[in-house]
Design an enzyme around this catalytic site. Structure first.
Site, PDB file in Angstrom:
ATOM      1  N   ASP A 169       7.982   3.493  -4.289  1.00 49.70           N
ATOM      2  CA  ASP A 169       8.906   2.357  -4.358  1.00 49.70           C
ATOM      3  C   ASP A 169       9.201   1.962  -5.802  1.00 49.70           C
ATOM      4  O   ASP A 169       9.693   0.861  -6.063  1.00 49.70           O
ATOM      5  CB  ASP A 169       8.300   1.141  -3.644  1.00 49.70           C
ATOM      6  N   ASP A 224      -4.597   4.606  -2.452  1.00 48.70           N
ATOM      7  CA  ASP A 224      -3.800   3.908  -3.449  1.00 48.70           C
ATOM      8  C   ASP A 224      -3.798   4.686  -4.751  1.00 48.70           C
ATOM      9  O   ASP A 224      -4.597   5.607  -4.961  1.00 48.70           O
ATOM     10  CB  ASP A 224      -4.344   2.505  -3.672  1.00 48.70           C
ATOM     11  N   ASP A 226      -4.808   4.100  -7.727  1.00 49.14           N
ATOM     12  CA  ASP A 226      -5.956   4.067  -8.640  1.00 49.14           C
ATOM     13  C   ASP A 226      -7.162   4.811  -8.102  1.00 49.14           C
ATOM     14  O   ASP A 226      -8.237   4.755  -8.715  1.00 49.14           O
ATOM     15  CB  ASP A 226      -6.339   2.614  -8.944  1.00 49.14           C
ATOM     16  N   ASP A 317      -3.492  -4.416   5.883  1.00 49.38           N
ATOM     17  CA  ASP A 317      -4.599  -3.587   6.346  1.00 49.38           C
ATOM     18  C   ASP A 317      -5.527  -4.358   7.287  1.00 49.38           C
ATOM     19  O   ASP A 317      -5.922  -3.854   8.346  1.00 49.38           O
ATOM     20  CB  ASP A 317      -5.384  -3.035   5.152  1.00 49.38           C
TER      21      ASP A 317
END
Length: 585
Positions: A169, A224, A226, A317
């Site tokens: 995005d 994700d 990271d 989540d």
């Protein structure tokens, strides 16, 4: 009649004065004025030292006798409406915080009581491995996207049964970086696709939902930007789904840059407490717990059956986790399966992350708890869901406690020490000491040979929790009053070792007025310490110091962190992520 020490001091003073006169008398008439001046100065200083030494001293015995053995003013205090109006909310807040503190003891108890239920090796295996889709939702992550894709293309799983989706995005150069990396790996034969949206509708939840429309996997793993999943991660997780009732498997986060700074070490302890005792205690006891948004895997049809990814909360989540478990699906937590990730290295980034989680959990509690209480789940499951989803209500309660603490201290001081110990001490032990035991136990479980080092971090850990009060209170109030906000990402700087320079200075957060408010509240608590010191109420000072250190640490670090790098490299601190998606506090 003077006390013996005072009489002794007076006689010594007279003796010093006499000796002074004798010395002056022996000088010949022609003695120098300088020598006379030196003798006079020495005698005067000895006189002052004698008075200081022989005066009545306020040692520990005197302190205990005067504060706890003197009954001169006993029973003279009388209640009044003003004191009552202050103490009632003070004790209500203390009691509520004590209940949340005792719940931490409960989690430790559940963790050890149900130790035999800890998930280890899968009880059975797939005869044929199923197809898996790996989803990588990213937004403006140009400095870490290559590390993430490298790790995922290196996963030990048959290529013909694997699909990797990069769900981008981004609104900056990350688009070109991610697209070129995906093209390179696709040319090497890796099953990777790049999907870019021109809007952020639904934020991360919207990106995941968009990816599911074309996903081919029976199971979906999510990482994700990271995170760096180990090569054997998929093989360690997938066979737990051979049990048909398992809908989701979560693994434990570890930390790539734990030793980068003092802040990251404290953050690591905080997360370890969550992943060891919260997830461990809940999963072993068979009550609801949540997917953490990354480093976990879902059965695809569970997501669909539970209503899909929804973006009306900032913790999509947790929202999906509770909806799936209310449908009867079972979750597993694998404490021994690790997935390393990067911790925020700056205070503003850490506060943004914590505020998003705090707001999202309160939003989820408003949405989900009515369904939980209407369900046929056991009462202890419902109670644990309440504690889990409403825990962040403690932050606005801490604001109330901060305002009432000094006037309550004054009132309680004049009521007497016994009343203070009888009522305040148990509440203090329940609400504060539970934090210490909670994180000590988690470190002992993970690092049995060096867990004792955690004692050094405990005061700062509690102070940091206090320092987050302002930011998280605002987030909680926004959730309670239905104020919507964007999904504020946590910037990734790609630093792992102490001394490494952050590459993503342009993602640094804007500051606003919050750090100044934190500094002001720290000054208020410094005033309460001064009051406690003047009134010799020494036992409260260590507790009050936690507030001063917490508010000043978060405030100063928010204002100063990154400034030196700005001067060195010319980073633009006025710009963070491109508008219209503002971030920061």
């Amino acid at each position: 009649m003077a006390a013996p020490q005072e009489r002794l001091g007076a006689s010594c003073a007279v003796g010093f004065a006499a000796s002074h006169r004798t010395i002056l008398f022996k000088f010949p008439a022609g003695g120098t004025a300088l020598l006379k001046s030196l003798v006079f100065e020495c005698a005067f200083r000895l006189h002052a030292v004698a008075l200081l030494f022989f005066q009545q001293r306020h040692d520990l015995r005197h302190y205990l006798r005067s504060h706890y053995g003197d009954h001169t003013f006993e029973h003279l205090y009388r209640w009044n409406w003003f004191d009552t109006s202050l103490l009632i909310p003070y004790f209500i807040v203390m009691i509520i915080l004590a209940f949340y503190g005792m719940h931490r003891y409960q989690l430790v108890y559940l963790y050890y009581k149900h130790r035999k239920n800890a998930a280890k090796e899968p009880p059975c295996h797939f005869e044929r491995l199923p197809r898996v889709t790996v989803q990588l939702p990213i937004f403006n992550e140009q400095f870490v996207i290559d590390r993430l894709i490298d790790a995922c293309t290196n996963l030990d799983y048959p290529r013909e049964l694997l699909e990797i989706q990069v769900l981008d995005d981004s609104t900056d150069e990350t688009q070109e970086v991610a697209a070129s990396i995906c093209a390179r790996y696709r040319a090497l034969g890796h099953p990777i696709v790049y999907l870019h949206r021109t809007n952020r509708y639904g934020f991360k939840a919207g990106a995941l939902d968009e990816g599911l429309k074309t996903a081919s996997g029976e199971f979906v793993a999510i990482f994700d930007a990271d995170f760096v999943p180990p090569r054997d991660w998929l093989m360690k997780v997938i066979h737990h789904f051979a049990q048909p009732e398992i809908g989701m498997v979560q693994t434990r986060w570890t930390h790539l840059n734990r030793d980068y700074s003092f802040l990251t070490q404290v953050e690591a302890i905080l997360l370890d407490g969550h992943f060891v005792l919260e997830h461990g205690g809940r999963s072993r006891a068979g009550v609801f717990f949540n997917f953490n948004g990354t480093a976990g895997m879902w059965r695809r049809n569970v997501i669909d059956e539970a209503g899909g990814w929804q973006h009306d909360t900032l913790t999509e989540d947790t929202d999906l986790s509770y909806r799936a478990q209310l449908k009867g699906w079972k979750f597993k937590y694998l404490q021994d399966v690790e997935c390393p990730a990067e911790l925020p290295i700056e205070m503003t980034a850490f506060k943004t992350q914590q505020a998003r989680w705090a707001k999202g959990l309160i939003q989820t509690s408003k949405k989900i708890l009515p369904h939980v209480f209407k369900s046929d789940q056991p009462w202890h499951t419902k109670l644990e869901a309440w504690y889990h989803l409403t825990a962040n209500l403690s932050y606005p309660l801490m604001i109330v406690l901060s305002v009432l603490l000094m006037p309550a201290m004054v009132i309680r001081f004049y009521q007497g020490w016994f009343q203070m110990l009888l009522i305040d001490l148990p509440l203090f032990m329940a609400s504060t000491f539970s934090i210490s035991s909670f994180y000590l136990v988690s470190q002992k479980e993970l690092y049995p040979r060096r867990w004792y080092r955690t004692f050094l971090y405990l005061p700062f850990l509690m102070s940091l929790g206090i320092g987050l009060t302002i930011t998280n209170t605002r987030a909680v109030l926004e959730a309670l009053f239905g104020i919507q906000s964007s999904f504020k990402r946590t910037p990734k700087y790609r630093v792992e070792k102490r001394g490494e320079k952050a590459q993503a200075a342009k993602y640094r957060k804007r500051l606003g007025i919050v750090p100044w408010i934190e500094l002001a509240i720290g000054c208020y608590f410094a005033l309460t310490i001064w009051y406690a010191w003047v009134n010799e109420n020494y036992f409260t000072i260590p507790f009050l110091l936690l507030f001063v250190v917490g508010y000043w640490y978060t405030g100063l670090l928010s204002l100063l962190q990154g400034r030196f790098e700005h001067w060195r490299s010319g980073a633009n601190l006025d710009e963070s992520s491109p508008k219209p998606y503002p971030v920061g506090v």
